[in-house]
Design a protein around this motif. Structure first.
Motif, mmCIF file in Angstrom:
data_model
loop_
_atom_site.group_PDB
_atom_site.id
_atom_site.type_symbol
_atom_site.label_atom_id
_atom_site.label_comp_id
_atom_site.label_asym_id
_atom_site.label_seq_id
_atom_site.Cartn_x
_atom_site.Cartn_y
_atom_site.Cartn_z
ATOM 1 N N ASP A 14 0.835 -1.210 0.000
ATOM 2 C CA ASP A 14 0.000 0.000 0.000
ATOM 3 C C ASP A 14 0.863 1.252 0.000
ATOM 4 O OD1 ASP A 14 -2.336 -1.457 -0.001
ATOM 5 O OD2 ASP A 14 -2.530 -1.466 2.173
ATOM 6 N N THR A 15 1.970 1.212 0.737
ATOM 7 C CA THR A 15 2.854 2.381 0.799
ATOM 8 C C THR A 15 3.453 2.683 -0.561
ATOM 9 O OG1 THR A 15 3.404 1.878 3.107
ATOM 10 C CG2 THR A 15 4.906 3.340 1.906
ATOM 11 N N GLU B 298 0.759 3.981 -3.039
ATOM 12 C CA GLU B 298 0.412 5.392 -2.857
ATOM 13 C C GLU B 298 1.542 6.298 -3.331
ATOM 14 O OE1 GLU B 298 -2.497 6.553 -2.168
ATOM 15 O OE2 GLU B 298 -3.257 4.510 -1.991
ATOM 16 N N SER B 299 2.781 5.871 -3.093
ATOM 17 C CA SER B 299 3.916 6.668 -3.575
ATOM 18 C C SER B 299 3.935 6.729 -5.088
ATOM 19 C CB SER B 299 5.233 6.066 -3.056
ATOM 20 O OG SER B 299 5.309 6.133 -1.652
ATOM 21 N N ALA C 295 1.314 6.341 -7.104
ATOM 22 C CA ALA C 295 0.175 7.133 -7.555
ATOM 23 C C ALA C 295 0.406 8.629 -7.375
ATOM 24 C CB ALA C 295 -1.086 6.704 -6.800
ATOM 25 N N SER C 296 1.220 8.985 -6.384
ATOM 26 C CA SER C 296 1.481 10.408 -6.136
ATOM 27 C C SER C 296 2.680 10.925 -6.912
ATOM 28 C CB SER C 296 1.700 10.648 -4.638
ATOM 29 O OG SER C 296 2.858 9.952 -4.187
ATOM 30 N N ARG D 63 -7.076 3.893 -10.269
ATOM 31 C CA ARG D 63 -6.508 5.108 -9.678
ATOM 32 C C ARG D 63 -6.133 6.121 -10.755
ATOM 33 N NH1 ARG D 63 -4.386 5.855 -4.606
ATOM 34 N NH2 ARG D 63 -3.849 8.066 -4.303
ATOM 35 N N ARG E 234 -6.458 -2.075 -9.585
ATOM 36 C CA ARG E 234 -6.505 -0.931 -8.670
ATOM 37 C C ARG E 234 -5.683 0.243 -9.216
ATOM 38 N NH1 ARG E 234 -3.661 -1.500 -2.845
ATOM 39 N NH2 ARG E 234 -3.764 0.690 -2.143
#
Length: 641
Positions: free
Chosen positions: A155-156, A159-160, A162-163, A504, A500
């Motif tokens: 998950d970490t 998210e990294s 995706a950002s 996103r 996923r």
């Protein structure tokens, strides 16, 4: 009731004695009177064939038990209760053994005069200390694949990525903390240096401290045996290129794990769910694997005496050395009984006793023929099982434990046309496995196509966004490679992760919901607000269409939306009457293909007369009305009216 062997002296020597620990269980609904567990054997018996041994293990051979080795009392057992007991045989009683090798033993439980349960196993006398003919030991290589079914999407890292953080995609797949820190195999290798641990190099790279191993396999445990020239295109479309799992990639992952760019080790290909076909062996050779492990499909020792577990198969890409497991010994090492009715082999200790007895018989079968056998254990086998098996094998005087390199150098059992005759032309999977593989590849290909479409048709290309695009594709490829290990659970996690990621990306650009719109004239404007939560700018088209012919909008508009920002576009509205309509507003990429969630906006028209054209229309209607009245009063009437 049942008798389970919990521990046993696997190899008997002149000084070892013999001890057996068993659990007696009362599975009935009635209490069981106190009884006796008896251990008996035929210490002079010599097994003549593998069939002879198998029949004894199943209780089908009528071998008289002439030697009583010991007994122990068992207390009364209530329904569902069990008792653990130990029975020992004295060195003096074992001194009656005149020849080395496997001997039949019978463990029986008697209550009163009633024999209630029994189990058939083996006692194996070592040749050490006996006046036995000096014959070459049977070479045995015991190998265990080290790979993981605990891969999951981080998950970490997700998210990294995706950002837009740099290098986030390379760590999108990770291990659970327990898998990262498990040191059991390091301890096993230290205790049993001849154990051949062949690791997935990506697993080593994910560990906090990589386990010392004897060799590496293909990255992520990629199911190479299911891969062939006929489905190579499907793998490419799914994001799995051969450069991700070839021998060079395996070595690169290994060096990354060790932090040493000059490190080297044995690189072999471990068989997946499918058989090694000629096509998959050819692909393996082309990708740099000259040695492959076959843990099923090649063994034919049921029809002849056991042979060296090596064949050399000629392919269009060159010769491939196939190291083939010995089926019976490997089955026992993998925690499986030789048959459902082999009553002692339901426990680990019972299987190890059979393993040792069987290996001794194989050596006695052709005592002067040099042979090298391969035993393949399960991936990440239970540490206690590995320890017990290795300890027993190390004490077997008739076995010479060797490494994979030694086995690879042994004389081949078959080569050339003889070896080709043992290889299937095409890959064989079960229907369920084939459907699963096809479905996984199809799902991964669809998701990769969506990511590629986002990059080429939505994202605004510049230096930074291009680097991010490459990370997105690399992340999808990492997920896809791990999905191709043949583990259905891991494949599900990886395909869910890829889906996923697509959601996103395409969900990062949205149409902001707005209130309904009221129109009071023939023309008006409809504003639409767009939001971009992604780290880079996007360029999109927006389409609008109504469900009414009287209230319509312009069809498309397009705009660029900066990173983490909003933008507004405007559609023209034309109204010809009062009423209402629903406008469906949808996002499109630069090629006009829709994506994301459309929004519906209600448009209500309250048409009013508020300009000169309206008054002209009304005046014209009044004139027509007056003219109609004048004609009515001044027309000439018919005489009959």
């Amino acid at each position: 009731m049942t008798i389970a062997i919990d521990a046993v002296t696997a190899v008997v020597t002149a000084t070892s004695g013999y001890q057996l620990k068993a659990t007696v269980s009362n599975g009935s609904q009635d209490a069981l009177d106190a009884g006796t567990l008896n251990l008996s054997a035929n210490l002079g018996y010599i097994f003549n064939s593998r069939t002879d041994m198998q029949e004894w293990s199943q209780g089908d051979a009528n071998i008289p038990m002439m030697d009583d080795l010991g007994s122990v009392s068992v207390p009364e057992l209530t329904p569902g209760a069990s008792a653990s007991v130990t029975v020992s045989a004295s060195k003096e009683s074992l001194g009656r053994i005149a020849t080395w090798g496997p001997k039949p033993i019978l463990v029986s439980y008697v209550s009163g005069d009633r024999p209630l349960a029994q189990t058939h196993s083996f006692l194996t006398r070592s040749s050490a200390g006996m006046n036995a003919i000096d014959a070459p030991a049977l070479n045995l290589t015991i190998a265990m694949p080290l790979r993981s079914g605990a891969w999951q999407v981080s998950d970490t890292a997700f998210e990294s990525l995706a950002s837009g953080s740099s290098n986030a995609g390379s760590a999108i797949v990770t291990l659970g903390e327990e898998a990262k820190t498990d040191r059991v195999y390091q301890q096993l290798l230290a205790k049993h240096p001849t154990l051949q641990v062949i690791a997935d190099p990506t697993l080593l790279d994910a560990m906090d401290m990589p386990t010392q191993v004897n060799g590496i396999m293909q990255p992520s445990g990629f199911d190479m045996s299911a891969y062939g020239s006929d489905n190579a295109g499907a793998y490419e479309a799914a994001g799995v290129t051969s450069s991700a799992w070839n021998a060079d990639a395996a070595l690169a992952d290994y060096r990354s794990a060790l932090g040493d760019q000059k490190a080297s080790t044995n690189v072999v290909a471990w068989q997946g769910r499918a058989n090694w076909s000629l096509a998959s062996l050819t692909q393996a050779k082309r990708q740099g694997y000259s040695v492959v492990i076959a843990n099923h499909e090649f063994d034919n020792s049921d029809d002849s005496t056991v042979h060296t577990g090596k064949i050399v198969v000629p392919t269009d890409a060159g010769d491939v050395t196939v190291l083939t497991q010995q089926r019976v010994l490997s089955r026992l090492a993998q925690g499986k009984a030789t048959s459902a009715s082999a009553d002692a082999e339901g426990s680990m200790a019972g299987r190890i006793a059979r393993f040792i007895a069987q290996s001794a018989f194989y050596q006695m079968e052709q005592p002067y023929t040099t042979r090298s056998l391969l035993v393949c254990m399960n991936a990440n086998a239970n540490g206690a099982m590995v320890d017990a098996l290795m300890s027993a094998a190390e004490h077997a005087s008739w076995l010479n434990l060797t490494d994979l390199a030694t086995l690879s150098r042994a004389d081949a059992f078959a080569s050339g046309d003889d070896a080709l005759a043992m290889v299937n032309e095409t890959t064989k999977l079960t229907d369920a496995q084939s459907d699963e593989l096809t479905g996984t590849l199809s799902t991964l290909a669809a998701d990769r196509d969506q990511i590629s479409r986002f990059i080429s048709s939505v994202l605004v290309a510049d230096g930074k966004s291009t680097a991010w695009s490459n990370q997105l594709l690399a992340a999808q490829s990492t997920l896809a490679l791990h999905a191709m290990s043949g583990n259905a659970t891991v494949a599900k996690r990886m395909t869910d992760g890829a889906a996923r990621l697509v959601d996103r990306l395409l969900g990062g650009v949205t149409i902001t919901p707005s209130e309904s719109l009221t129109v009071v004239s023939e023309t008006a404007k409809m504003p639409v607000t767009l939001s971009n939560t992604l780290p880079y700018a996007v360029h999109v088209k927006v389409s609008s269409i109504t469900d009414s012919m009287e209230i319509v909008t312009s069809r498309t508009a397009e705009t660029e939306i900066p990173a983490h920002a909003e933008a507004q576009i405007t559609f023209s509205i034309r109204v010809s009457t009062s009423g209402s309509a629903n406008a469906t507003i949808a996002l499109q990429d630069r090629n006009g293909q829709a994506f994301g969630e459309p929004q519906t906006k209600k448009i209500t028209s309250v048409l009013q007369i508020s300009d000169m054209s309206g008054f002209v229309i009304i005046g014209f209607a009044v004139v027509l009305g007056l003219l109609g009245l004048w004609r009515q009063f001044h027309r000439k009437k018919d005489p009959d009216e």
